[in-house]
Design an enzyme around this catalytic site. Structure first.
Site, short mmCIF file in Angstrom:
data_model
loop_
_atom_site.label_atom_id
_atom_site.label_comp_id
_atom_site.label_asym_id
_atom_site.label_seq_id
_atom_site.Cartn_x
_atom_site.Cartn_y
_atom_site.Cartn_z
N PHE A 1 -9.45 4.60 -1.13
CA PHE A 1 -9.71 3.16 -1.17
C PHE A 1 -8.67 2.46 -2.03
CE2 PHE A 1 -12.04 4.92 -4.76
CZ PHE A 1 -11.84 4.01 -5.78
N CYS A 2 -8.54 1.14 -1.83
CA CYS A 2 -7.64 0.30 -2.63
C CYS A 2 -8.18 -1.12 -2.60
CB CYS A 2 -6.20 0.37 -2.11
SG CYS A 2 -6.00 -0.28 -0.42
N THR A 3 -7.43 -2.09 -3.09
CA THR A 3 -7.93 -3.45 -3.23
C THR A 3 -8.25 -4.10 -1.88
OG1 THR A 3 -6.55 -3.70 -5.20
CG2 THR A 3 -7.48 -5.71 -4.25
N ILE B 1 -11.72 -2.77 -1.38
CA ILE B 1 -12.75 -3.09 -2.37
C ILE B 1 -13.25 -4.52 -2.20
CG2 ILE B 1 -13.26 -3.25 -4.84
CD1 ILE B 1 -10.78 -1.30 -5.19
#
Length: 302
Positions: A179-181, A208
């Site tokens: 996952f990332c922003t 996110i």
């Protein structure tokens, strides 16, 4: 917020084959300038990535222009708002990659992991057989991440391949969730991991930010706040503004406990940059802070 002066800040990306990306640069720049749009758009053979700001009408016009290209017809974007223009000029740049992994041969247009929606994410990362990895940088992870997620302790996305090579094994880590922003880094990271022999790689669709927008706090497995690259600095559930601000000296996100540190001095240093603060740099920083404060209190027409 003054609606008349509100700037729409739009972020977007899409991995898509753009063999003629260089030819798109000048027409796209000209159109954005004609609409009084400011920000940065990156173009590469692997796709497009950008953050732009402008009026409601101008933002709508630019996305209509972009989506008129059949390769970008389904281009998605996210919006936030700013009271003052966040960018000084408009740039359209040509790059080897739209997000820099340092390996242009890794192409999400050829292979990519399994997209997981925010509604499906909790079940996935609660599976004890799944290795959950935060693909963001150290300073981002420090202020918030998912329960049980591994922190690669990277300072840039370029370091992610080295982390994988030294800490992960496709024979041992059968299921991996990334996952990332906003989704772009974990999507590309999934492509890289597949190229390294990992067979079951998942990544959070929309990142996110989409998770925090859609999942109620009572059901959430997110802890802390999420760093964002705009004037909000960090956000919480529902994308409400967080409690962090940026150190004026180094740009690191800082919270109230950081301000209690003896190494924190407003405008001059924080616990994350104090060790590098020489006397010469302190003097320069004091002058920068003084000039900044003068600008803040100057009358609008001065």
């Amino acid at each position: 917020m003054n609606q008349e002066n509100t700037q729409i800040v739009a972020t977007f990306y899409k991995f898509v084959s753009l063999p003629d990306f260089a030819e798109k640069q000048e027409p796209l720049l000209s159109y954005c300038l004609s609409q009084d749009i400011k920000g940065t758009i990156l173009l590469a053979a692997e796709g497009i990535n950008g953050t732009i700001a402008g009026s409601r009408q101008s933002i709508d016009a630019v996305f209509a222009y972009l989506r008129s290209d059949r390769c970008l017809a389904d281009l998605e974007h996210k919006e936030s708002y700013a009271q003052t223009p966040p960018f000084e000029r408009m740039k359209v740049r040509l790059k080897p990659e739209i997000v820099t992994l340092g390996l242009p041969e890794v192409d999400p247009n050829q292979q990519v992991g399994i997209y997981v929606t925010p509604a499906e994410w909790n079940d996935l990362i609660s599976d004890p057989e799944v290795t959950v990895i935060d693909t963001r940088n150290e300073y981002e992870v420090r202020i918030g991440t998912f329960q049980g997620a591994n922190n690669p302790h990277t300072n840039s996305f370029r370091e992610f391949p080295e982390y994988v090579q030294h800490h992960l094994n496709p024979n041992q880590h059968k299921k991996v969730a990334l996952f990332c922003t906003g989704g772009i880094r974990c999507e590309k990271a999934s492509s890289f991991m597949l190229s390294q022999g990992f067979t079951e790689v998942y990544h959070l669709k929309g990142g996110i930010l989409k998770y925090l927008a859609e999942i109620p706090a009572a059901e959430s497995l997110w802890e802390g706040e999420c760093f964002v690259f705009d004037e909000r600095v960090a956000v919480r559930h529902g994308l409400a503004a967080g409690s962090h601000e940026l150190c004026f000296c180094c740009g690191h996100p800082i919270a109230e406990p950081d301000k209690a540190s003896p190494h924190y001095e407003e405008g001059i240093s924080c616990p994350y940059c104090f060790a590098q603060l020489t006397q010469e740099k302190r003097v320069r920083q004091q002058e920068k802070w003084r000039q900044y404060q003068l600008q803040q209190v100057s009358p609008p027409d001065s």
